[in-house]
Design an enzyme around this catalytic site. Structure first.
Site, PDB file in Angstrom:
ATOM      1  N   SER A 128       1.115  -1.153  -0.122  1.00 15.63           N
ATOM      2  CA  SER A 128      -0.152  -0.158  -0.082  1.00 15.63           C
ATOM      3  C   SER A 128       0.793   1.227  -0.008  1.00 15.63           C
ATOM      4  O   SER A 128       2.169   1.221   0.233  1.00 15.63           O
ATOM      5  CB  SER A 128      -0.844  -0.045   1.330  1.00 15.63           C
ATOM      6  OG  SER A 128      -1.804   1.053   1.374  1.00 15.63           O
ATOM      7  N   ASP A 156       5.193  -7.504   3.317  1.00 19.70           N
ATOM      8  CA  ASP A 156       3.843  -6.757   4.078  1.00 19.70           C
ATOM      9  C   ASP A 156       3.305  -7.682   4.674  1.00 19.70           C
ATOM     10  O   ASP A 156       3.386  -8.991   4.360  1.00 19.70           O
ATOM     11  CB  ASP A 156       3.125  -6.156   2.980  1.00 19.70           C
ATOM     12  CG  ASP A 156       2.469  -5.104   3.558  1.00 19.70           C
ATOM     13  OD1 ASP A 156       2.581  -4.012   3.196  1.00 19.70           O
ATOM     14  OD2 ASP A 156       1.382  -5.163   4.318  1.00 19.70           O
ATOM     15  N   ASP A 176       5.960  -9.822   8.926  1.00 18.62           N
ATOM     16  CA  ASP A 176       5.239  -8.794  10.157  1.00 18.62           C
ATOM     17  C   ASP A 176       6.530  -8.326  10.706  1.00 18.62           C
ATOM     18  O   ASP A 176       7.278  -8.966  11.631  1.00 18.62           O
ATOM     19  CB  ASP A 176       4.479  -9.672  11.185  1.00 18.62           C
ATOM     20  CG  ASP A 176       3.782  -8.747  12.245  1.00 18.62           C
ATOM     21  OD1 ASP A 176       4.089  -7.522  12.374  1.00 18.62           O
ATOM     22  OD2 ASP A 176       3.128  -9.530  13.011  1.00 18.62           O
ATOM     23  N   TYR A 211       3.596   9.586  17.634  1.00 19.89           N
ATOM     24  CA  TYR A 211       3.852   9.286  16.231  1.00 19.89           C
ATOM     25  C   TYR A 211       5.372  10.089  15.942  1.00 19.89           C
ATOM     26  O   TYR A 211       6.243   9.652  15.291  1.00 19.89           O
ATOM     27  CB  TYR A 211       3.166   9.569  15.537  1.00 19.89           C
ATOM     28  CG  TYR A 211       3.343   9.418  13.885  1.00 19.89           C
ATOM     29  CD1 TYR A 211       3.259   8.064  13.347  1.00 19.89           C
ATOM     30  CD2 TYR A 211       3.780  10.355  12.975  1.00 19.89           C
ATOM     31  CE1 TYR A 211       3.150   7.999  11.994  1.00 19.89           C
ATOM     32  CE2 TYR A 211       3.920  10.110  11.671  1.00 19.89           C
ATOM     33  CZ  TYR A 211       3.663   8.810  11.447  1.00 19.89           C
ATOM     34  OH  TYR A 211       3.983   8.577   9.714  1.00 19.89           O
TER      35      TYR A 211
HETATM   36  N1  LIG Z   1       0.856   8.914   4.335  1.00 22.62           N
HETATM   37  C1  LIG Z   1       1.461  10.031   5.068  1.00 22.62           C
HETATM   38  O1  LIG Z   1       0.996  10.986   5.349  1.00 22.62           O
HETATM   39  C2  LIG Z   1       2.720   9.580   5.536  1.00 22.62           C
HETATM   40  C3  LIG Z   1       3.500  10.926   6.157  1.00 22.62           C
HETATM   41  C4  LIG Z   1       4.923  10.605   6.467  1.00 22.62           C
HETATM   42  C5  LIG Z   1       5.137   9.347   7.000  1.00 22.62           C
HETATM   43  N2  LIG Z   1       4.644   8.288   6.584  1.00 22.62           N
HETATM   44  C6  LIG Z   1       4.999   6.983   6.791  1.00 22.62           C
HETATM   45  O2  LIG Z   1       5.087   6.473   5.546  1.00 22.62           O
HETATM   46  C7  LIG Z   1       5.167   4.922   5.562  1.00 22.62           C
HETATM   47  C8  LIG Z   1       4.088   4.233   4.853  1.00 22.62           C
HETATM   48  O3  LIG Z   1       2.924   4.677   5.247  1.00 22.62           O
HETATM   49  P1  LIG Z   1       1.769   4.924   4.130  1.00 22.62           P
HETATM   50  O4  LIG Z   1       1.068   6.203   4.181  1.00 22.62           O
HETATM   51  O5  LIG Z   1       2.112   4.312   2.746  1.00 22.62           O
HETATM   52  O6  LIG Z   1       0.800   3.751   4.662  1.00 22.62           O
HETATM   53  P2  LIG Z   1      -0.223   2.585   4.105  1.00 22.62           P
HETATM   54  O7  LIG Z   1      -1.346   2.292   5.505  1.00 22.62           O
HETATM   55  O8  LIG Z   1      -0.850   2.904   2.729  1.00 22.62           O
HETATM   56  O9  LIG Z   1       0.969   1.476   3.924  1.00 22.62           O
HETATM   57  C9  LIG Z   1       1.479   0.906   5.166  1.00 22.62           C
HETATM   58  C10 LIG Z   1       1.804  -0.618   4.669  1.00 22.62           C
HETATM   59  O10 LIG Z   1       2.397  -1.110   5.885  1.00 22.62           O
HETATM   60  C11 LIG Z   1       1.885  -2.427   6.209  1.00 22.62           C
HETATM   61  N3  LIG Z   1       2.258  -2.840   7.696  1.00 22.62           N
HETATM   62  C12 LIG Z   1       1.685  -2.122   8.620  1.00 22.62           C
HETATM   63  N4  LIG Z   1       2.104  -2.864   9.680  1.00 22.62           N
HETATM   64  C13 LIG Z   1       2.984  -3.958   9.154  1.00 22.62           C
HETATM   65  C14 LIG Z   1       3.664  -4.534   9.702  1.00 22.62           C
HETATM   66  N5  LIG Z   1       3.603  -5.116  11.290  1.00 22.62           N
HETATM   67  N6  LIG Z   1       4.653  -5.570   9.109  1.00 22.62           N
HETATM   68  C15 LIG Z   1       4.649  -5.259   7.599  1.00 22.62           C
HETATM   69  N7  LIG Z   1       3.716  -4.536   7.211  1.00 22.62           N
HETATM   70  C16 LIG Z   1       2.968  -3.626   7.593  1.00 22.62           C
HETATM   71  C17 LIG Z   1       0.446  -2.164   5.781  1.00 22.62           C
HETATM   72  O11 LIG Z   1      -0.077  -3.397   5.906  1.00 22.62           O
HETATM   73  C18 LIG Z   1       0.394  -1.301   4.640  1.00 22.62           C
HETATM   74  O12 LIG Z   1       0.563  -2.007   3.386  1.00 22.62           O
HETATM   75  C19 LIG Z   1       4.910   4.734   7.101  1.00 22.62           C
HETATM   76  O13 LIG Z   1       6.091   4.334   7.816  1.00 22.62           O
HETATM   77  C20 LIG Z   1       4.303   6.146   7.591  1.00 22.62           C
HETATM   78  O14 LIG Z   1       4.641   6.399   9.092  1.00 22.62           O
HETATM   79  C21 LIG Z   1       3.217   8.383   5.893  1.00 22.62           C
END
Ligand SMILES: NC(=O)c1ccc[n+]([C@@H]2O[C@H](COP(=O)([O-])OP(=O)(O)OC[C@H]3O[C@@H](n4cnc5c(N)ncnc54)[C@H](O)[C@@H]3O)[C@@H](O)[C@H]2O)c1
Length: 250
Positions: free
Chosen positions: A12, A33, A53, A148
């Site tokens: 994702s 994932d 995980d 966070y």
């Molecule tokens: N979206 C934002 O605004 C944003 C901003 C800054 C940083 N981030 C960081 O970017 C990264 C990705 O976030 P995103 O926005 O793409 O979120 P998202 O929810 O779209 O994707 C996160 C993915 O991580 C996977 N995941 C969650 N727990 C897991 C685990 N224990 N083991 C393996 N996989 C796991 C989920 O299944 C998912 O596919 C994260 O670290 C988030 O903190 C996101």
């Protein structure tokens, strides 16, 4: 040249966009994932999916053993797996606090550790790369998001120290620090009817929130030869949000 990149959280959002972009750039991509099956499956030519995980060190060890057996040591690792838990520090639940640290900080560290051990066992003349997905919250925290922000600041600190520790072995370690990115993580938390919903970290001077590919493009930079002398950095990918606060009436 056949280059192997392992991407966590690749089902994702930012991880998925990085997988697509690096696949298009001719990398062999192993997507990890918690949402994928335990058996490694082939999604496409040079594109693999495997359950991992990152909250579970045994799951990480198993995934990296399978990867090393099949492909040898990876050339690069991108740690994007993450969860979002919001709430005021005085009110949030310990389980939510723990989830942030266990998945986002400890999980990224454990994956980097596993990747480095695999890289050490198989030397390479070309630099190896690790990219963490941090957050602008780790640089400029915001109320209602303290846990966070704190764990992303910890991840940024790990970036610098790890870079210094493994630099002599030809491994570069950097982090991207996105502002708000339009992904399922944010979409799920932004519903205006939700109590304690997600609020962006300010207004972007560029007038829009980031797309996942805006972040993936910078990850690709960190994996390319243009960044051969760049390590230990944390690069905001925030459309200038951190540059200056824009008052609501401006
Ligand atoms: N979206 C934002 O605004 C944003 C901003 C800054 C940083 N981030 C960081 O970017 C990264 C990705 O976030 P995103 O926005 O793409 O979120 P998202 O929810 O779209 O994707 C996160 C993915 O991580 C996977 N995941 C969650 N727990 C897991 C685990 N224990 N083991 C393996 N996989 C796991 C989920 O299944 C998912 O596919 C994260 O670290 C988030 O903190 C996101």
């Amino acid at each position: 040249m056949n280059r192997i990149v392992v991407i966590t959280g690749a089902a994702s959002g930012i991880g998925q966009a990085a997988a697509q972009r690096l696949f298009d750039a001719q990398w062999t991509v192993v997507m990890l994932d918690v949402a994928f099956d335990a058996r490694m499956t082939t999604r496409n030519e040079r594109l693999y999916a495997l359950h991992c995980d990152v909250a579970d060190s045994a799951s990480i060890d198993s995934a990296f053993a399978q990867i090393t057996d099949r492909f040898g040591a990876p050339d690069a690792l991108v740690c994007s797996a993450g969860v979002l838990r919001i709430g005021a520090l005085a009110d949030m639940q310990p389980a939510d606090f723990d989830a942030l640290y266990t998945v986002n900080t400890r999980g990224a560290w454990l994956c980097a550790r596993a990747a480095i051990q695999s890289m050490r066992a198989q030397r390479s003349d070309a630099p190896r790369r690790i990219v963490f997905v941090g957050s602008i919250s780790g640089i400029r925290p915001k109320v209602g998001n303290g846990a966070y922000g704190a764990q992303k600041a910890a991840l940024h600190t790990l970036t610098g120290v790890l870079a210094a520790e493994v630099g002599g072995e030809g491994i570069l370690v950097n982090a991207v620090a996105p502002g708000t990115v339009d992904t399922p993580m944010i979409q799920a938390m932004s519903d205006p009817t939700r109590t304690g919903r997600y609020r962006p970290s300010g207004t972007s001077p560029l007038g829009r929130v980031a797309t996942p590919d805006d972040v993936a493009a910078v990850i690709e930079f960190y994996l390319g030869e243009q960044s051969n002398y760049v390590t230990g950095t944390v690069l905001p990918v925030d459309g200038g949000t951190r540059g200056a606060f824009i008052p609501a009436s401006a």
